[in-house]
Design an enzyme around this catalytic site. Structure first.
Site, PDB file in Angstrom:
ATOM      1  N   GLN A 124       0.909  -1.292  -0.125  1.00  0.00           N
ATOM      2  CA  GLN A 124      -0.081   0.018   0.047  1.00  0.00           C
ATOM      3  C   GLN A 124       0.813   1.315   0.035  1.00  0.00           C
ATOM      4  O   GLN A 124       0.403   2.332  -0.052  1.00  0.00           O
ATOM      5  CB  GLN A 124      -0.725   0.050   1.151  1.00  0.00           C
ATOM      6  CG  GLN A 124      -2.039  -1.039   1.298  1.00  0.00           C
ATOM      7  CD  GLN A 124      -2.600  -1.154   2.669  1.00  0.00           C
ATOM      8  OE1 GLN A 124      -2.142  -2.052   3.489  1.00  0.00           O
ATOM      9  NE2 GLN A 124      -3.269  -0.026   3.031  1.00  0.00           N
ATOM     10  N   ARG A 142      -5.124   7.266  16.900  1.00  0.00           N
ATOM     11  CA  ARG A 142      -6.423   7.079  16.431  1.00  0.00           C
ATOM     12  C   ARG A 142      -7.504   6.541  17.329  1.00  0.00           C
ATOM     13  O   ARG A 142      -8.759   6.941  17.405  1.00  0.00           O
ATOM     14  CB  ARG A 142      -6.575   6.127  15.066  1.00  0.00           C
ATOM     15  CG  ARG A 142      -7.727   6.539  14.203  1.00  0.00           C
ATOM     16  CD  ARG A 142      -7.818   5.915  13.104  1.00  0.00           C
ATOM     17  NE  ARG A 142      -7.175   6.722  12.035  1.00  0.00           N
ATOM     18  CZ  ARG A 142      -7.981   7.779  11.414  1.00  0.00           C
ATOM     19  NH1 ARG A 142      -9.248   7.904  11.523  1.00  0.00           N
ATOM     20  NH2 ARG A 142      -7.573   8.643  10.565  1.00  0.00           N
ATOM     21  N   ARG A 171      -7.721  -1.778   8.911  1.00  0.00           N
ATOM     22  CA  ARG A 171      -9.030  -1.021   8.686  1.00  0.00           C
ATOM     23  C   ARG A 171      -9.632  -0.639   9.802  1.00  0.00           C
ATOM     24  O   ARG A 171     -10.218  -1.473  10.545  1.00  0.00           O
ATOM     25  CB  ARG A 171      -9.944  -2.070   7.986  1.00  0.00           C
ATOM     26  CG  ARG A 171     -10.944  -1.536   6.858  1.00  0.00           C
ATOM     27  CD  ARG A 171     -11.721  -2.757   6.077  1.00  0.00           C
ATOM     28  NE  ARG A 171     -12.548  -2.089   5.028  1.00  0.00           N
ATOM     29  CZ  ARG A 171     -13.051  -2.661   4.216  1.00  0.00           C
ATOM     30  NH1 ARG A 171     -12.869  -3.945   4.375  1.00  0.00           N
ATOM     31  NH2 ARG A 171     -13.706  -2.001   3.132  1.00  0.00           N
ATOM     32  N   ALA A 216      -5.829   5.188   5.568  1.00  0.00           N
ATOM     33  CA  ALA A 216      -6.717   6.071   6.365  1.00  0.00           C
ATOM     34  C   ALA A 216      -8.040   6.477   5.337  1.00  0.00           C
ATOM     35  O   ALA A 216      -8.531   7.797   5.583  1.00  0.00           O
ATOM     36  CB  ALA A 216      -5.739   7.356   6.551  1.00  0.00           C
ATOM     37  N   GLU A 251     -12.799   2.616   5.218  1.00  0.00           N
ATOM     38  CA  GLU A 251     -12.803   1.854   6.763  1.00  0.00           C
ATOM     39  C   GLU A 251     -14.073   2.161   7.535  1.00  0.00           C
ATOM     40  O   GLU A 251     -14.518   1.099   8.251  1.00  0.00           O
ATOM     41  CB  GLU A 251     -11.644   2.874   7.442  1.00  0.00           C
ATOM     42  CG  GLU A 251     -10.261   2.418   7.048  1.00  0.00           C
ATOM     43  CD  GLU A 251      -9.203   3.180   7.489  1.00  0.00           C
ATOM     44  OE1 GLU A 251      -9.229   4.253   7.313  1.00  0.00           O
ATOM     45  OE2 GLU A 251      -8.353   2.691   8.493  1.00  0.00           O
TER      46      GLU A 251
HETATM   47  N1  MTE Z   1     -11.209  -3.050   0.095  1.00  0.00           N
HETATM   48  C1  MTE Z   1     -10.672  -4.074  -0.514  1.00  0.00           C
HETATM   49  N2  MTE Z   1     -11.225  -4.747  -1.525  1.00  0.00           N
HETATM   50  N3  MTE Z   1      -9.421  -4.327  -0.181  1.00  0.00           N
HETATM   51  C2  MTE Z   1      -8.582  -3.710   0.777  1.00  0.00           C
HETATM   52  O1  MTE Z   1      -7.655  -4.259   1.096  1.00  0.00           O
HETATM   53  N4  MTE Z   1      -8.486  -2.096   2.513  1.00  0.00           N
HETATM   54  C3  MTE Z   1      -9.180  -1.051   3.252  1.00  0.00           C
HETATM   55  C4  MTE Z   1     -10.341  -0.252   2.536  1.00  0.00           C
HETATM   56  N5  MTE Z   1     -11.198  -1.078   1.662  1.00  0.00           N
HETATM   57  C5  MTE Z   1      -9.072  -2.622   1.335  1.00  0.00           C
HETATM   58  C6  MTE Z   1     -10.223  -2.148   0.896  1.00  0.00           C
HETATM   59  C7  MTE Z   1      -8.417  -0.047   4.013  1.00  0.00           C
HETATM   60  S1  MTE Z   1      -7.682  -0.632   5.377  1.00  0.00           S
HETATM   61  C8  MTE Z   1      -8.184   1.384   3.540  1.00  0.00           C
HETATM   62  S2  MTE Z   1      -7.644   2.490   4.488  1.00  0.00           S
HETATM   63  C9  MTE Z   1      -8.668   1.991   2.311  1.00  0.00           C
HETATM   64  O2  MTE Z   1      -9.486   0.686   1.639  1.00  0.00           O
HETATM   65  C10 MTE Z   1      -7.634   2.184   1.292  1.00  0.00           C
HETATM   66  O3  MTE Z   1      -8.228   2.613   0.157  1.00  0.00           O
HETATM   67  P1  MTE Z   1      -9.125   4.077   0.053  1.00  0.00           P
HETATM   68  O4  MTE Z   1      -8.498   5.200   0.731  1.00  0.00           O
HETATM   69  O5  MTE Z   1      -8.794   4.228  -1.521  1.00  0.00           O
HETATM   70  O6  MTE Z   1     -10.280   3.822   0.480  1.00  0.00           O
HETATM   71  N1  HPA Z   2      -4.426   5.892   9.290  1.00  0.00           N
HETATM   72  C1  HPA Z   2      -3.601   5.039   8.584  1.00  0.00           C
HETATM   73  N2  HPA Z   2      -2.197   5.079   8.509  1.00  0.00           N
HETATM   74  C2  HPA Z   2      -1.847   5.871   9.177  1.00  0.00           C
HETATM   75  C3  HPA Z   2      -2.440   6.983  10.002  1.00  0.00           C
HETATM   76  C4  HPA Z   2      -3.995   6.676   9.886  1.00  0.00           C
HETATM   77  O1  HPA Z   2      -4.860   7.425  10.554  1.00  0.00           O
HETATM   78  N3  HPA Z   2      -1.772   7.772  10.525  1.00  0.00           N
HETATM   79  C5  HPA Z   2      -0.359   7.283  10.177  1.00  0.00           C
HETATM   80  N4  HPA Z   2      -0.485   6.204   9.329  1.00  0.00           N
HETATM   81 MO1  MOS Z   3      -6.076   1.118   6.001  1.00  0.00          MO
HETATM   82  S1  MOS Z   3      -5.925   0.380   7.907  1.00  0.00           S
HETATM   83  O1  MOS Z   3      -5.647   2.969   6.765  1.00  0.00           O
HETATM   84  O2  MOS Z   3      -4.581   0.576   5.424  1.00  0.00           O
END
Ligand code: MTE
Ligand code: HPA
Ligand code: MOS
Length: 782
Positions: A207, A320, A352, A521, A723
């Site tokens: 990521q 957080r 997440r 995040a 999340e």
């Molecule tokens: N959805 C899928 N299909 N796969 C993933 O790994 N990760 C989650 C969420 N949804 C995830 C997911 C997490 S922990 C985060 S922080 C966000 O997707 C990250 O992507 P975004 O910021 O584009 O929503």
């Molecule tokens: N979310 C995910 N990753 C991070 C954050 C957060 O709030 N702060 C620092 N790394």
């Molecule tokens: Mo999501 S736990 O912020 O990768």
């Protein structure tokens, strides 16, 4: 009016578009790193890991391993050309254990061979001699030893002690929540290839390509510019690949640097579960004072998390967590303390919600305890504590809650899910049903959107328009299945007013967009969507200038619409204008940048405005439990979730459903179990149960709140969604508790930790029955 203007474009923001790789995913043609054609001379790697939770390494003998046919190298901590350190926040987190191992499963050596079979065989023959040391395994043991990975954090507002002392009622309680394995379908993997100039090209399932770039450059002693990290897609990440992909990539790169051959390290499922970190398990204790109507007056809460052997992201996870204890509730006087406990277990990491779920669940259990104590309906006590108009609108860390839509969501849910009628029906059912009991509970979430470290809230993008009108889009965000790429492509298609199919998104790579933050995040589309928007707007302005000159009109009268560009009564196709711009030597390429405005955070005082805005949602879940076996089903879940003005309702719905079910897994069936020596014994799907298709609510009604633009000027007024929906699963956990409570006419607090496995539900039911039978003299410990 022109027809084209009415037709618009295919794939505009706000319309339901399938994931850009949907057909590749379902036909199995999507290439993940392990599917990419292997370069000639590739070496396959296998880790040698510690069987001890804590031990001194006396010696490592690789002779027998090196004698296995096909083995090319056995590498240890001594082999790093640079520093043996991959820490994301603090310093001093080894890639390979050096003198001491501090968790069972820690990598001690890496074996590289012509085939994976040879590497696996040879790994068994690496002889490591250990002198075992006493481990610290539990949160309690770490608290007793004051063993932390970072200094304790504290948020204080008002005088909690005075408020507690003066409160008409006071209760203490505790809750334990379990960890959670990410269980991404694609395990951690990296392939590293040495370039002819001594640089390193790494394919990493990460990521956070920039952090992998930094980690690889540190361990190899290379400048950042000599390391390129690329990822087209991950087969799921869920936070597990935010920091922990670095170690895998660094080890593959070490092999490539030392042998001069490409190297691939892919963890098998069992290794992945043993070697890499998970969601933090928490122990939560509270002391709460409240009035006769259940209004909270003072709170002293302690959050203790099992951080594992190193800090990793734990300090930020704890921050957080502390900033989500309030959730949707106004807490007038508080002292919130957070301890990231250093233990001899694997380093826990982002998952997440990033501590948010753990922060808010304790408060829910506490509110339920207050309601039972006062013999009031839990829903009423919840509602009484909601954030309201100032002065009841300031969070414990000083941010104002300006956009509270919980009352609106709550009213919508109440009506659409017929909560009052169903509550009455369930009470009737329970009075007549000695064995099967039903429960119903609602849960509202408020989740802060932004990295809680302001610096991280920035993103970059790179957009090229080609002379046939097709567009190449690249940005710093990574695709893990969440649909980021299609959302950002929709943004760019909208700026140019071209069909979505004309926008191609390529792999994320550190040599196209540098110095990126993790895609985490939930802010991927907020940040990268805006960066890509800014890049596209630049190019569009240049193209508009060309069109204006061509048609002799002022630039303001040039409009882009439905794959064409209009100026007065003349028009060109988008492709024709691109070609014209090229002929006139106008650049059709731009970078874009975005930084989230109005953020502040003072880590010393734990105060500021860490979040750009809040995302909200609410859920009601109904369950039935079998009080003789502890087994249960989720009968129905209703969700109303706030996505702002959704960029892509199909993707957002998928995130809501998926997040919710993943949260259910955390709170109901996923149980991590370590033995007395600190070895994880649940390291495969045979012993670790994630939700299956039959575990989703039998009746699952997901509603995206309409007409709800983000009050902040985010990209097209959308809201992050990745999340927050996970936490809506707390409604299931609360419903299970509600069902158990009915066994004692809702008079006794329920002693039920998370995950609420059937065994725990059974024990909680027995507990309530005992207390009901004894006339409720002694209250169970919560
Ligand atoms: N959805 C899928 N299909 N796969 C993933 O790994 N990760 C989650 C969420 N949804 C995830 C997911 C997490 S922990 C985060 S922080 C966000 O997707 C990250 O992507 P975004 O910021 O584009 O929503
Ligand atoms: N979310 C995910 N990753 C991070 C954050 C957060 O709030 N702060 C620092 N790394
Ligand atoms: Mo999501 S736990 O912020 O990768």
């Amino acid at each position: 009016m022109n027809d084209a203007l009415i037709l618009g474009i295919a794939g505009a923001p706000g319309t339901a578009q399938h994931h850009d790789s949907a057909s590749l995913h379902v036909t199995g043609r999507a290439q993940f790193i392990d599917d990419i054609a292997e370069p000639p001379g590739l070496l396959h790697c296998k880790l040698v890991t510690s069987p001890h939770a804590h031990a001194r390494i006396i010696g490592i003998d690789s002779t027998a391993a090196l004698a296995v046919p096909g083995v090319a190298a056995v590498l240890t901590a001594d082999d790093f050309p640079g520093a043996n350190d991959i820490a994301p926040i603090l310093k001093g987190e080894p890639c390979l254990a050096a003198d001491v191992v501090d968790y069972a499963g820690q990598a001690v050596a890496i074996v590289a061979a012509e085939t994976l079979a040879a590497a696996r065989e040879a790994a068994k023959h690496v002889a490591v001699q250990y002198q075992p040391l006493a481990p610290v395994l539990s949160i309690e043991a770490a608290l007793a030893a004051e063993s932390y990975v970072a200094p304790p954090q504290i948020i204080v507002r008002g005088d909690a002690d005075a408020a507690l002392a003066a409160a008409p009622h006071r209760l203490k309680g505790r809750l334990r929540t379990g960890g959670q394995d990410h269980f991404y379908l694609e395990g951690q993997i990296a392939t590293a290839m040495l370039r002819d100039d001594g640089g390193m090209h790494v394919l990493s399932s990460t990521q956070h390509p920039t952090e992998v770039q930094h980690g690889v450059s540190h361990v190899l002693n290379l400048p950042f510019a000599a390391v390129t990290v690329e990822v087209r897609r991950m087969g799921g990440a869920f936070g597990g690949k935010e920091s922990q992909a670095t170690q895998i990539a660094a080890m593959a790169a070490l092999v490539a640097a030392r042998t001069g051959r490409p190297a691939k390290l892919r963890l098998a499922r069992d290794d992945d579960m043993i070697v890499t970190g998970k969601r933090h398990d928490f122990l939560i204790n509270w002391d709460v004072g409240f009035d006769g109507e259940g209004r909270i007056l003072g709170l002293d809460m302690r959050l203790a998390a099992r951080a594992g052997n190193v800090a990793d992201l734990s300090p930020a996870v704890m921050t957080r967590a502390l900033c989500h204890v309030d959730n949707v509730y106004f807490l007038p006087a508080v002292r919130l303390r957070g301890y990231a406990c250093k233990t001899n277990t694997v380093s826990n990491t982002a998952f997440r919600g990033f501590g948010g779920p753990q922060g808010m669940i304790g408060t829910e259990a506490m509110i339920e305890q207050i309601a039972r104590h006062l013999a009031l309906p839990v829903e009423a006590v919840r509602a009484r504590n909601y954030y309201g108009a100032p002065p009841r609108a300031t969070t414990p860390y000083g941010q104002e809650v300006e956009d509270n839509i919980i009352p609106l969501l709550s009213a919508k849910l109440e009506a659409s899910a017929q909560l009052a009628e169903r509550r009455a029906a369930i009470d009737r059912f329970n009075r007549a049903s000695p064995v099967i009991r039903k429960g119903l509970a609602t849960f509202a979430v408020k989740f802060g959107i932004s990295f809680n470290i302001p610096t991280l809230n920035q993103a970059g993008a790179l957009v090229h328009v080609y002379t046939d009108g097709s567009v190449h889009l690249n940005h710093g965000g990574t695709e893990m299945g969440q649909g980021l790429f299609v959302k950002v492509a929709q943004v760019v298609a909208d700026v140019f007013q071209i069909d979505l199919g004309h926008v191609r998104v390529s792999a994320t790579t550190t040599d196209k967009v540098p110095n990126t933050s993790a895609t985490a995040a939930s802010s991927g589309s907020d940040l990268n969507g805006m960066a890509a928007y800014n890049a596209a707007i630049d190019i569009r302005a240049r193209m508009a200038t060309v069109a204006a000159a061509q048609f002799g009109v002022p630039i303001e009268s040039v409009t882009f619409s439905a794959n064409r560009v209009y100026a007065g009564n003349r028009s060109l196709s988008f492709a024709e204008l691109a070609k014209l711009a090229w002929q006139q030597r106008v650049s059709l390429s731009a970078t874009g940048f975005y930084r989230t405005p109005n953020l502040s955070w003072d880590a010393k005082t734990m105060r500021g405005r860490p979040f750009y805005y809040f995302a909200y949602g609410i859920a009601a879940s109904e369950v039935a439990i079998d009080t003789l076996t502890g087994e249960y089903r989720v009968l129905r879940t209703d969700i109303v979730h706030d996505c702002g003005r959704s960029l892509n309702p199909a993707i957002d719905r998928g995130q809501i459903e998926g997040g919710f079910v993943q949260g259910m897994g955390w709170l109901t069936m996923e149980e991590l179990w370590w033995d007395a020596e600190g070895r994880l014994r649940t390291h495969a799907p045979s012993t670790y149960k994630i939700p299956g298709s039959r575990d989703i609510p039998a009746d699952f009604r997901v509603h995206i709140l309409e007409d709800s633009p983000n009050p902040e000027p985010t990209i097209f007024r959308s809201k992050a969604v990745g999340e927050p929906p996970l936490m809506l699963a707390i409604s299931v956990w609360l419903a299970l508790r509600d069902a158990v409570a009915s066994l004692g006419d809702n008079r006794f607090p329920v002693a039920l930790d998370a995950p609420a496995t059937p065994e725990r539900v059974l024990a909680a039911a027995a507990d309530i029955r005992r207390h009901a039978a004894s006339g409720g003299a002694a209250l169970p410990s919560v």
